[in-house]
Design a protein around this motif. Structure first.
Motif, PDB file in Angstrom:
ATOM      1  N   LEU A 112      61.808  72.908  52.233  1.00 40.32           N
ATOM      2  CA  LEU A 112      60.757  71.832  51.851  1.00 40.32           C
ATOM      3  C   LEU A 112      61.910  70.712  52.088  1.00 40.32           C
ATOM      4  CD1 LEU A 112      58.418  70.451  50.476  1.00 40.32           C
ATOM      5  CD2 LEU A 112      59.559  70.945  48.207  1.00 40.32           C
ATOM      6  N   LEU A 113      63.136  70.547  51.547  1.00 38.07           N
ATOM      7  CA  LEU A 113      63.840  69.460  51.564  1.00 38.07           C
ATOM      8  C   LEU A 113      64.091  68.803  53.045  1.00 38.07           C
ATOM      9  CD1 LEU A 113      65.861  67.456  50.456  1.00 38.07           C
ATOM     10  CD2 LEU A 113      67.673  69.246  50.457  1.00 38.07           C
ATOM     11  N   SER A 114      64.122  70.065  54.044  1.00 44.82           N
ATOM     12  CA  SER A 114      64.392  69.685  55.428  1.00 44.82           C
ATOM     13  C   SER A 114      62.850  68.917  55.991  1.00 44.82           C
ATOM     14  CB  SER A 114      64.624  70.876  56.118  1.00 44.82           C
ATOM     15  OG  SER A 114      65.857  71.629  55.946  1.00 44.82           O
ATOM     16  N   SER A 115      61.956  69.616  55.528  1.00 39.80           N
ATOM     17  CA  SER A 115      60.420  69.109  56.001  1.00 39.80           C
ATOM     18  C   SER A 115      60.672  67.617  55.422  1.00 39.80           C
ATOM     19  CB  SER A 115      59.551  69.647  55.268  1.00 39.80           C
ATOM     20  OG  SER A 115      58.237  68.995  55.790  1.00 39.80           O
ATOM     21  N   ILE A 116      60.980  67.192  54.058  1.00 42.77           N
ATOM     22  CA  ILE A 116      60.958  65.955  53.315  1.00 42.77           C
ATOM     23  C   ILE A 116      61.952  65.072  54.435  1.00 42.77           C
ATOM     24  CG2 ILE A 116      61.535  64.528  51.592  1.00 42.77           C
ATOM     25  CD1 ILE A 116      60.531  67.051  49.868  1.00 42.77           C
ATOM     26  N   GLN A 117      63.307  65.494  54.677  1.00 41.51           N
ATOM     27  CA  GLN A 117      64.022  64.695  55.430  1.00 41.51           C
ATOM     28  C   GLN A 117      63.295  64.352  56.923  1.00 41.51           C
ATOM     29  OE1 GLN A 117      67.400  67.112  55.318  1.00 41.51           O
ATOM     30  NE2 GLN A 117      68.443  65.564  53.970  1.00 41.51           N
ATOM     31  N   MET A 118      62.943  65.210  57.570  1.00 40.30           N
ATOM     32  CA  MET A 118      62.280  65.075  58.922  1.00 40.30           C
ATOM     33  C   MET A 118      60.940  63.929  58.883  1.00 40.30           C
ATOM     34  SD  MET A 118      63.580  66.994  61.084  1.00 40.30           S
ATOM     35  CE  MET A 118      62.317  66.649  62.612  1.00 40.30           C
ATOM     36  N   ASN A 119      60.204  63.997  57.672  1.00 35.11           N
ATOM     37  CA  ASN A 119      59.316  63.120  57.591  1.00 35.11           C
ATOM     38  C   ASN A 119      59.779  61.839  57.295  1.00 35.11           C
ATOM     39  OD1 ASN A 119      57.222  64.825  58.009  1.00 35.11           O
ATOM     40  ND2 ASN A 119      56.957  65.498  55.830  1.00 35.11           N
ATOM     41  N   LEU A 120      60.850  61.736  56.510  1.00 33.11           N
ATOM     42  CA  LEU A 120      61.580  60.263  55.999  1.00 33.11           C
ATOM     43  C   LEU A 120      62.134  59.719  57.206  1.00 33.11           C
ATOM     44  CD1 LEU A 120      62.243  58.426  53.924  1.00 33.11           C
ATOM     45  CD2 LEU A 120      64.091  59.919  53.172  1.00 33.11           C
ATOM     46  N   ALA A 121      62.937  60.821  58.149  1.00 37.38           N
ATOM     47  CA  ALA A 121      63.443  60.039  59.182  1.00 37.38           C
ATOM     48  C   ALA A 121      62.550  59.514  60.025  1.00 37.38           C
ATOM     49  CB  ALA A 121      64.386  61.257  60.008  1.00 37.38           C
ATOM     50  N   LYS A 122      61.479  60.160  60.373  1.00 33.47           N
ATOM     51  CA  LYS A 122      60.423  59.755  61.162  1.00 33.47           C
ATOM     52  C   LYS A 122      59.950  58.320  60.580  1.00 33.47           C
ATOM     53  CE  LYS A 122      55.720  61.018  62.905  1.00 33.47           C
ATOM     54  NZ  LYS A 122      54.718  62.099  62.911  1.00 33.47           N
ATOM     55  N   ASP A 123      59.708  58.299  59.509  1.00 37.62           N
ATOM     56  CA  ASP A 123      59.090  57.029  58.708  1.00 37.62           C
ATOM     57  C   ASP A 123      60.028  55.978  58.997  1.00 37.62           C
ATOM     58  OD1 ASP A 123      56.727  58.213  57.955  1.00 37.62           O
ATOM     59  OD2 ASP A 123      57.329  58.520  56.027  1.00 37.62           O
ATOM     60  N   ILE A 124      61.181  56.224  58.853  1.00 39.61           N
ATOM     61  CA  ILE A 124      62.427  55.249  58.949  1.00 39.61           C
ATOM     62  C   ILE A 124      62.537  54.711  60.307  1.00 39.61           C
ATOM     63  CG2 ILE A 124      64.879  54.733  58.606  1.00 39.61           C
ATOM     64  CD1 ILE A 124      64.887  56.351  56.226  1.00 39.61           C
ATOM     65  N   TYR A 125      62.401  56.012  61.237  1.00 44.31           N
ATOM     66  CA  TYR A 125      62.402  55.540  62.842  1.00 44.31           C
ATOM     67  C   TYR A 125      61.278  54.593  63.250  1.00 44.31           C
ATOM     68  CZ  TYR A 125      62.553  56.194  67.754  1.00 44.31           C
ATOM     69  OH  TYR A 125      62.588  56.098  69.142  1.00 44.31           O
ATOM     70  N   LEU A 126      60.101  54.990  62.657  1.00 41.25           N
ATOM     71  CA  LEU A 126      59.227  54.106  63.239  1.00 41.25           C
ATOM     72  C   LEU A 126      59.045  52.672  62.483  1.00 41.25           C
ATOM     73  CD1 LEU A 126      56.118  56.669  62.603  1.00 41.25           C
ATOM     74  CD2 LEU A 126      57.104  55.940  64.631  1.00 41.25           C
ATOM     75  N   SER A 127      59.621  52.691  61.342  1.00 43.76           N
ATOM     76  CA  SER A 127      59.908  51.367  60.725  1.00 43.76           C
ATOM     77  C   SER A 127      60.749  50.495  61.267  1.00 43.76           C
ATOM     78  CB  SER A 127      60.044  51.339  59.222  1.00 43.76           C
ATOM     79  OG  SER A 127      59.195  52.021  58.414  1.00 43.76           O
ATOM     80  N   ARG A 128      61.787  51.022  61.838  1.00 44.82           N
ATOM     81  CA  ARG A 128      62.928  50.432  62.548  1.00 44.82           C
ATOM     82  C   ARG A 128      62.382  50.050  63.974  1.00 44.82           C
ATOM     83  NH1 ARG A 128      66.911  46.999  61.898  1.00 44.82           N
ATOM     84  NH2 ARG A 128      68.656  47.271  63.443  1.00 44.82           N
ATOM     85  N   SER A 129      61.499  50.897  64.641  1.00 45.41           N
ATOM     86  CA  SER A 129      60.973  50.538  66.003  1.00 45.41           C
ATOM     87  C   SER A 129      60.214  49.289  65.722  1.00 45.41           C
ATOM     88  CB  SER A 129      60.344  51.829  66.435  1.00 45.41           C
ATOM     89  OG  SER A 129      61.314  52.783  66.882  1.00 45.41           O
TER      90      SER A 129
END
Length: 409
Positions: free
Chosen positions: A29-46
């Motif tokens: 679950l933590l890995s999934s959360i990190q993946m989704n969080l990284a995705k959100d941060i990556y999109l926000s940064r882009s």
């Protein structure tokens, strides 16, 4: 393994298995959360980069190509290094990494705390239950040591600790049996001493009185002879009492080993009543014997003669002048029975269940001979050889004693 048969240990092992599953599940679950969080941060940064470039009127095609490009060039790496975004930069100084790090740490810390609390709670519950189990066992064992066997060790499964408890329970049962046996032995000794002392009082008092009479009238030969004879009777009574009590005590304590032989029943009965026929003739009574002269019985000669003689003596005691005591026997494939029947006064219904008790004298026996040891001794002898003694009686008609012995092949 018996270790896993313990219910509490099995429950604790199941709890640890659940904790392990939770750790794996929370890791995923933590890995999934990190993946989704990284995705959100990556999109926000882009989005932020795209907005900045658009504000500088950079063509959209150029921005789109830059954001979707996966190629790495030295010029790009040098440009990022110039603004401090390279491998040497601390994670906390990079907005993207700092945000991911904070979010990941928060989630991981929360899950870890939850798992640790659950682990400690489950372990506390297990050891608390174990402590209660040991406390109950301690109370039970302490009671055993103090002679209190009312409590029992807790047992709810077949684990290692329960096997130990079972062994302790077995030892406690043996200790209880030994204690009860010792108590019964003490009570038996106490009662025997009391009975003997009570029974000896009468002949001793009589002997003392007879001795005083003889001492006061030594010049009267008739008086001396009369009370000397009475003294002889009292002495014989005391001797019979002591001998009978010694025999019963030896039988009760298991100090007698019966030496069984194959004996002729007719000869056995004849030997048993040899000394009683003279008494029967003197008292105008008859002892009749009939049965198969060739019948055999496996028993101890002397002790069985003692038992039969005591029963015949008891029959003579309760049969008036002109009475008859009949002894006969019969054989079946499994058993040999010896019947001793008299036509005397019989036994009262309220007494028949007590006649084998020591020193017991029924209402109809108060004016007869005997001290109440013959029948108990006979019972101990017969049962000690694996036989059975039974009695039937009709008041005013007579009594029949039946001695039953299994036929030995």
């Amino acid at each position: 393994m018996s270790f896993y048969q313990d219910r509490q240990i099995r429950a604790y092992g199941l709890f640890l298995a659940c904790i392990s599953v939770c750790i794996v599940g929370m890791g995923m679950l933590l890995s999934s959360i990190q993946m989704n969080l990284a995705k959100d941060i990556y999109l926000s940064r882009s989005e932020a980069i795209a907005a900045s470039l658009l504000a500088q009127e950079v063509p959209r095609t150029v921005i789109a190509a830059a954001l979707t490009s996966t190629e790495i060039s030295e010029e790009g790496t040098a440009l990022l290094a110039m603004v401090g975004v390279d491998a040497t930069a601390e994670s906390g100084l990079l907005p993207f990494c700092a945000q991911l790090q904070r979010s990941s740490f928060t989630a991981a810390a929360g899950m870890a705390i939850l798992l640790v609390v659950a682990l400690f709670a489950g372990t506390w519950v297990f050891f608390s239950a174990r402590k209660r189990l040991y406390s109950q066992a301690d109370q039970a064992v302490s009671g055993y040591l103090c002679g209190d066997f009312s409590q029992h060790l807790p047992r709810s499964s077949e684990g290692a600790i329960d096997q130990i408890f079972a062994q302790v329970e077995q030892l406690a049962t043996m200790l209880q049996a030994k204690t009860e046996t010792e108590h019964q032995a003490k009570e038996f000794l106490k009662k025997s001493i009391s009975d003997i002392s009570h029974q000896l009082k009468t002949p001793l008092a009589a002997l003392t009185m007879y001795q005083e009479i003889i001492a006061d009238e030594p010049e009267h030969p008739d008086t001396v002879r009369e009370f000397s004879a009475k003294m002889s009777v009292s002495l014989k009574r005391m001797e019979y009492l002591i001998q009978a009590m010694l025999k019963i005590t030896r039988l009760d304590t298991g100090n007698i080993v019966f030496e069984k032989d194959c004996l002729n029943v007719a000869a056995l009965v004849s030997q048993s009543i040899r000394e009683l026929t003279t008494r029967a003739g003197r008292e105008n009574k008859r002892i009749l014997v009939d049965g198969d002269a060739g019948q055999q019985l496996v028993c101890d000669r002397d002790w069985t003669c003692e038992a039969i003689g005591n029963i015949v003596k008891n029959a003579l005691d309760h049969t008036g002048p002109g009475g008859t005591v009949r002894i006969h026997w019969e054989h079946t494939p499994a058993m040999l029975r010896i019947f001793i029947t008299d036509n005397g006064s019989g036994i009262a219904p309220e007494d028949i269940h007590h006649i084998f008790k020591r020193f017991y004298r029924g209402k109809r026996s108060l004016d007869t001979q005997g001290i109440g040891l013959g029948l108990p001794l006979a019972k101990s002898i017969i049962e000690g050889q694996g036989g059975i003694i039974a009695v039937q009686s009709d008041p005013g008609t007579g009594t029949t004693f039946t001695l039953s012995f299994l036929t030995e092949l």
